[in-house]
Scaffold this motif. Structure first.
Motif, mmCIF file in Angstrom:
data_model
loop_
_atom_site.group_PDB
_atom_site.id
_atom_site.type_symbol
_atom_site.label_atom_id
_atom_site.label_comp_id
_atom_site.label_asym_id
_atom_site.label_seq_id
_atom_site.Cartn_x
_atom_site.Cartn_y
_atom_site.Cartn_z
ATOM 1 N N GLU A 55 0.861 -1.239 0.100
ATOM 2 C CA GLU A 55 -0.032 0.025 0.078
ATOM 3 C C GLU A 55 0.842 1.376 -0.051
ATOM 4 O OE1 GLU A 55 -3.421 2.428 0.225
ATOM 5 O OE2 GLU A 55 -3.027 0.149 -0.440
ATOM 6 N N ARG A 68 2.292 1.689 -3.601
ATOM 7 C CA ARG A 68 1.105 1.965 -4.513
ATOM 8 C C ARG A 68 0.779 3.633 -4.063
ATOM 9 N NH1 ARG A 68 -4.087 3.793 -4.409
ATOM 10 N NH2 ARG A 68 -4.364 3.439 -2.111
ATOM 11 N N ARG A 69 0.625 4.144 -2.986
ATOM 12 C CA ARG A 69 0.445 5.384 -2.619
ATOM 13 C C ARG A 69 1.465 6.454 -3.106
ATOM 14 N NH1 ARG A 69 -3.591 6.485 2.190
ATOM 15 N NH2 ARG A 69 -4.806 4.427 2.180
ATOM 16 N N VAL A 76 -6.240 -0.272 4.204
ATOM 17 C CA VAL A 76 -5.268 -1.169 3.290
ATOM 18 C C VAL A 76 -6.058 -2.391 2.689
ATOM 19 C CG1 VAL A 76 -3.103 -2.627 3.224
ATOM 20 C CG2 VAL A 76 -3.382 -0.473 4.667
#
Length: 224
Positions: free
Chosen positions: A32, A35-36, A75
């Motif tokens: 996560e 990804r962010r 998440v």
């Protein structure tokens, strides 16, 4: 989607240590973060370093803000990293293969089939440059470290310990169970990236030497 609710600790002025439950939770949180960051939704962070139960965020531009946000993150489930699968050719027949098969309660041939039939993922890296801790094996296939570590494990050794599979990028002491060897180059500073197996990478092992397996099969007769 679920709220992770990690424990966030300050480390110095510009770093945060995120403590998680380990396993899939830590891997999902690391994914996560990546990804962010790729989406531009993560405050500036110089380095993200995952481990078994923690993720270190170093060089955080606004640590107070991020420390306040992290416990409330939603998440999602862990997804395989895009970019295909790295195949690692292995000569199964390491000195501990017969013992591992016995611990699993299967034949040597079945142990090789289990290992080559598993979809692995690099959970995190450590110990030595290029050494990835790979998850994917069912928990029943976890094996203990050797009671007495070896003083020198050859480079390219494919090994098991606990729930992890790893490949030694260079010769070093080690207590993992050795089940085979590979000629794959795990760490090369002239390559970009230098590490063949980065966190999130999908990995499959393939058997390339039936003679080595046959030798291990004979050795297994003495283990039973």
């Amino acid at each position: 989607m679920s709220t992770v609710g990690p424990r966030v600790l300050r480390v110095g002025e510009r770093a945060l240590l995120v403590e998680l439950g380990g396993g899939a939770e830590t891997e999902a949180f690391h994914a996560e973060l990546l990804r962010r960051r790729a989406a531009g939704a993560l405050p500036a962070v110089r380095e993200i370093v995952p481990a078994a139960r923690t993720v270190l965020l170093d060089g955080v531009a606004d640590p107070d803000r991020l420390a306040a946000e992290l416990p409330g993150w939603e998440v999602g489930p862990l997804h395989a990293r895009a970019g295909g699968t790295v195949e690692v050719p292995v000569r199964y027949g390491g000195p501990d293969l017969a013992e591992v098969a016995a611990l699993w309660g299967v034949s040597v041939d079945e142990a090789v089939r289990i290992h080559t039939g598993t979809d692995f993922r690099v959970a995190f890296c450590g110990f030595a440059p290029g050494f990835g801790y790979l998850t994917g094996l069912d928990e029943r296939y976890g094996v203990p470290r050797r009671a007495t570590p070896r003083t020198a494990v050859p480079a390219g050794s494919v090994a098991l310990a606990g729930p992890y599979t790893g490949v030694y990028p260079r010769s070093s002491p080690g207590g993992w169970q050795l089940i085979g060897t590979t000629d794959a180059v795990l760490w090369d500073v002239a390559r970009e990236p230098a590490a063949l197996l980065a966190p999130g990478t999908r990995v499959r092992f393939t058997a390339v030497d039936v003679t080595a397996v046959a030798t291990a099969r004979v050795a297994a007769e003495g283990v039973r």
